[in-house]
Structures are given as C-alpha cells and as structure tokens.
Design a protein around this motif. Sequence first.
Motif, PDB file in Angstrom:
ATOM      1  N   GLY A 152       0.804  -1.215   0.000  1.00 42.48           N
ATOM      2  CA  GLY A 152       0.000   0.000   0.000  1.00 42.48           C
ATOM      3  C   GLY A 152       0.834   1.259   0.000  1.00 42.48           C
ATOM      4  N   ALA A 153       2.118   1.161   0.385  1.00 38.26           N
ATOM      5  CA  ALA A 153       2.975   2.345   0.459  1.00 38.26           C
ATOM      6  C   ALA A 153       3.762   2.584  -0.816  1.00 38.26           C
ATOM      7  N   LEU A 154       3.668   1.649  -1.786  1.00 36.14           N
ATOM      8  CA  LEU A 154       4.439   1.772  -3.027  1.00 36.14           C
ATOM      9  C   LEU A 154       3.532   2.152  -4.194  1.00 36.14           C
ATOM     10  N   PRO A 155       3.899   3.161  -4.965  1.00 39.55           N
ATOM     11  CA  PRO A 155       3.103   3.509  -6.152  1.00 39.55           C
ATOM     12  C   PRO A 155       3.231   2.425  -7.219  1.00 39.55           C
ATOM     13  N   ASP A 156       2.272   2.394  -8.136  1.00 36.74           N
ATOM     14  CA  ASP A 156       2.267   1.383  -9.203  1.00 36.74           C
ATOM     15  C   ASP A 156       3.548   1.389 -10.015  1.00 36.74           C
ATOM     16  N   THR A 157       4.149   2.565 -10.180  1.00 37.12           N
ATOM     17  CA  THR A 157       5.354   2.667 -11.007  1.00 37.12           C
ATOM     18  C   THR A 157       6.561   1.991 -10.350  1.00 37.12           C
ATOM     19  N   LEU A 158       6.490   1.765  -9.050  1.00 36.56           N
ATOM     20  CA  LEU A 158       7.622   1.180  -8.327  1.00 36.56           C
ATOM     21  C   LEU A 158       7.384  -0.251  -7.848  1.00 36.56           C
ATOM     22  N   ILE A 159       6.125  -0.605  -7.593  1.00 40.69           N
ATOM     23  CA  ILE A 159       5.874  -1.869  -6.915  1.00 40.69           C
ATOM     24  C   ILE A 159       6.344  -3.083  -7.717  1.00 40.69           C
ATOM     25  N   GLU A 160       6.178  -3.057  -9.050  1.00 41.41           N
ATOM     26  CA  GLU A 160       6.620  -4.209  -9.847  1.00 41.41           C
ATOM     27  C   GLU A 160       8.132  -4.366  -9.801  1.00 41.41           C
ATOM     28  N   SER A 161       8.855  -3.244  -9.903  1.00 45.43           N
ATOM     29  CA  SER A 161      10.317  -3.335  -9.855  1.00 45.43           C
ATOM     30  C   SER A 161      10.788  -3.733  -8.459  1.00 45.43           C
ATOM     31  N   GLU A 162      10.053  -3.308  -7.428  1.00 44.19           N
ATOM     32  CA  GLU A 162      10.419  -3.691  -6.057  1.00 44.19           C
ATOM     33  C   GLU A 162      10.199  -5.182  -5.838  1.00 44.19           C
ATOM     34  N   LEU A 163       9.090  -5.695  -6.330  1.00 43.60           N
ATOM     35  CA  LEU A 163       8.762  -7.106  -6.113  1.00 43.60           C
ATOM     36  C   LEU A 163       9.611  -8.028  -6.982  1.00 43.60           C
ATOM     37  N   PHE A 164       9.770  -7.686  -8.251  1.00 43.59           N
ATOM     38  CA  PHE A 164      10.373  -8.620  -9.201  1.00 43.59           C
ATOM     39  C   PHE A 164      11.763  -8.218  -9.684  1.00 43.59           C
TER      40      PHE A 164
END
Length: 449
Positions: free
Chosen positions: A204-216
């Motif tokens: 919930g604290a990560l914007p869409d532009t960052l969450i994919e790169s953070e996860l994968f």
Amino acid sequence: MHTPKQRISAVQSILKNYQVILESIVEGVFTVNLEWKIMSFNRAAEKITGFTRKQAIGKQCYDIFRTNVCGNGCILRQTLDTGNPISNMPIYIQRADGKTIPISVNTAVLRASDNSIIGGVETFYDLTAFSELKKAYLKTHSFEDIVSKNRRMLHYFEILPQIAESASTVLIDGATGTGKEFLARAIHNHSPRSKGPFVAVNCGALPDTLIESELFGYKKGAFTDAKKDKVGRFALAQDGTIFLDEIGDVSPAVQVRLLRVLQERSYEPLGSTQSVETNARIIAATHRDLEQRVQENLFREDLFYRINVMRISLPPLCQRQEDIPLLVDYFVEHFNRLNGKQIPGLTQGAMTALMMYDWPGNIRELENAIEHAFVLCPEGLIHLHHLPERIQPFSKTDQLQEGLTLKDVEKSAIIQALKRNQWKKVATAKELGIDKNTLRRKILRYEIE
C-alpha cells in the motif's frame, strides 16, 4: 501531643502485644516510627528481604527495604501524609544479596490509644512464585510473543504450529494495528524456513510505477534510470518468506503478475525475457474486505482464492478487552528491558482508563500509549496522567476513575458487550471469550438488568 520518646514507647508497647501474631503470618511485616526508623521486623520479612531483624531494627527504612519507589514515590509516606491505606501495590525490592524481586505491598498508619499517628506499618509478600506461574500461564496463552486469552486467538494458537509447518499461502486479515506482520513473522519463525530470510513489503505504500520493480527486480536498461540490474524482493526472499502487506491495495496489473507467481512459482524481472523460479512462501495481509472488493471488481477473484488457502482473521482490540491486562504486562516488561527501568505496572485508575478506551489503533496504539507513559513516568507505578490525553475521556473526573475497581471495569465491559450484541448472551459470551454460563453468573453477580 506525644514527645518522640513517648511515641517510641507507644510503638514498642503495641508491637509487644502483637509480636506473637506477627511471627506466625507468612507476609513480611515491618513498622516505622515518624523518624522512619524500623521498630519491628518479623520472621517473614527476614526471609523475603534477606536482612536479619538485628540488621534492620533501628535502621532507616530505605536502608533495608530498598524499593524502586523509595524517595518521592514512597507509598508508606503517601499513607502517612494522607491517612489512606494502600492495598496490593506491586513494586520491586532489592534483597540483601543484591537480587531484585517483585513483591506486593499494603500500608497503613500506626495509631496510639488517643488515635494520634505514631508511625506506619507495611505488610508485603513475595510475588516471585506468582511471576513464575504467570510465565507458565502465558506459555499456554501465547504463540511466540503474541499473548491472548481471547477464545478466537486461542484457537489460532492451537493451529498455528501446523500452519507454520506447511508451505501453504496464508492470508491474514484484520484492522490496522492488530499485529498482522507480528503474526506473519511468528509463522515464519516456527516454519522449516526459519533460517531463511523474512522479507516484508508494504504494497500500500508503493506507487504502481515502483511496486513491480520492487517485487520482481529489473534488468539494466529496462527503463531510463535502470543503469544496472536490481534484485527484487521475491529474489531476496528465496528459501524464506515474503510478506505482502496490504495486498488489497495493489493495482490490477500487479495482481496479474502475482497470480502468475502463485500459479507457476516463477516471474520475470522487468526488462527480462527469462523466467526466474521462486520458492519463497507467500504470506499476504490486508485491512480491507477482499470479498467485497472482488464483488466490486477491484480485486481478482482467482487471485483471492489463490491467497485464501489458510486464513486468519485477527479481531480488533475492542473485541479482545480481556487481553488488555496481558498486553499491558507484556509491554511494561518490554519497555523496562529497553529503558533499564523497573516500572512495576499501572495504578487502578490508569488500567481502568485503558479498559474503557475503544482502541481504534488497536494493539499498536496500546503499545504506543505504554511507551508514552514510560517517557513521563520516571519510577514507580504508571498513573492516569502519564497516559496520552486521548485515553483520558474522563479527565474532569480523574478521582472517580482512580477509585474504580477491576470489578467495576469488568461490569462496564460486560454491559457494553451486551449492548453491542443487542443483549444476546450467546453472542456476547463469544465476543468476550467466555462460556455462556460464566457470563450468566457474572450478570447475576453484578445485578445487570
């Protein structure tokens, strides 16, 4: 008015008459005159403190009865100043051998035949055995550092070892502050993956532009600022557990990618055409109603069923009022260790305020309230005025709150629970975590109509 010599003589006369009784009781007893010199010291007091009667008689009280409230917080001084006795006050003393032990203290004034105050008396008993019993009790009412006697929580404690042993995906739902990440860590620590990493991601604290790169993760050149490869959280959680907090807030695009990870146990870093396998166990959490979000087409139904293998629904603290004293004890011990203090606990009025508060921030808010009190309370017991102002709804009637007993608090809690459940006893008993027959007896005892 008595002269000092007459006061001492009066104290000695009283003690002579009661010496046989004082020697026969299991509680420690000592008396002081108005100069704070110890006038009597029974056999039980010797045993508990480690000081002999010969060492104690004639000495200043604080030289022998070395407590964590000596000085400004002296409870016997409070009794002599106000004339009001104090009952069952938990404090710590340092024995003659240097060991610190918990005790419970009662105080009263000592009066002469003309009713004038000539000294004070303090009775006390060792709480060490009680502390050991409490630890044993908590072993059956806890899972790692999570403590509870709530019926629903105790059910979870029974099945959590099996959940931890499995490799199944777990969904933890509950309001903010109920301890979802705490529980996820406990599951990881009791699992075969405990030696592997525990990686927490607040989706919930990560914007869409960052969450994919953070996860994968991503490969060099995947986008403008990708100057080198970056490892994602799933890769960091290999051989361990990844905790996806607030999974209900992720976008549909990320939901699709998470679904693939759950189905195929693989993913592709951004900018890569090669799949990377993962064996990280997934524990997801949310404060949202995912079933409702599925109906509103805000959360994929297939992803919901993938993460909803083992589900744990944590109740809010307002539905676990019976756990507040347990949690308070836990946090007091925690902050004592953290701050090098020996705060023995809370006054009756402070505990009453905690029991009457609604706790919208749940366990996290309770922990913060105790930490707040530790900042303002240098020693002795935590009083009502040490707590945050928002937890003092009766700030204009503090004296009334300080006078309430735990029975008053329990009666009030039962009435509030009955009101919330439209006076249905079975539903109320379930919420309070007690048997319906127990509830019926309490209703009769407190004459609740």
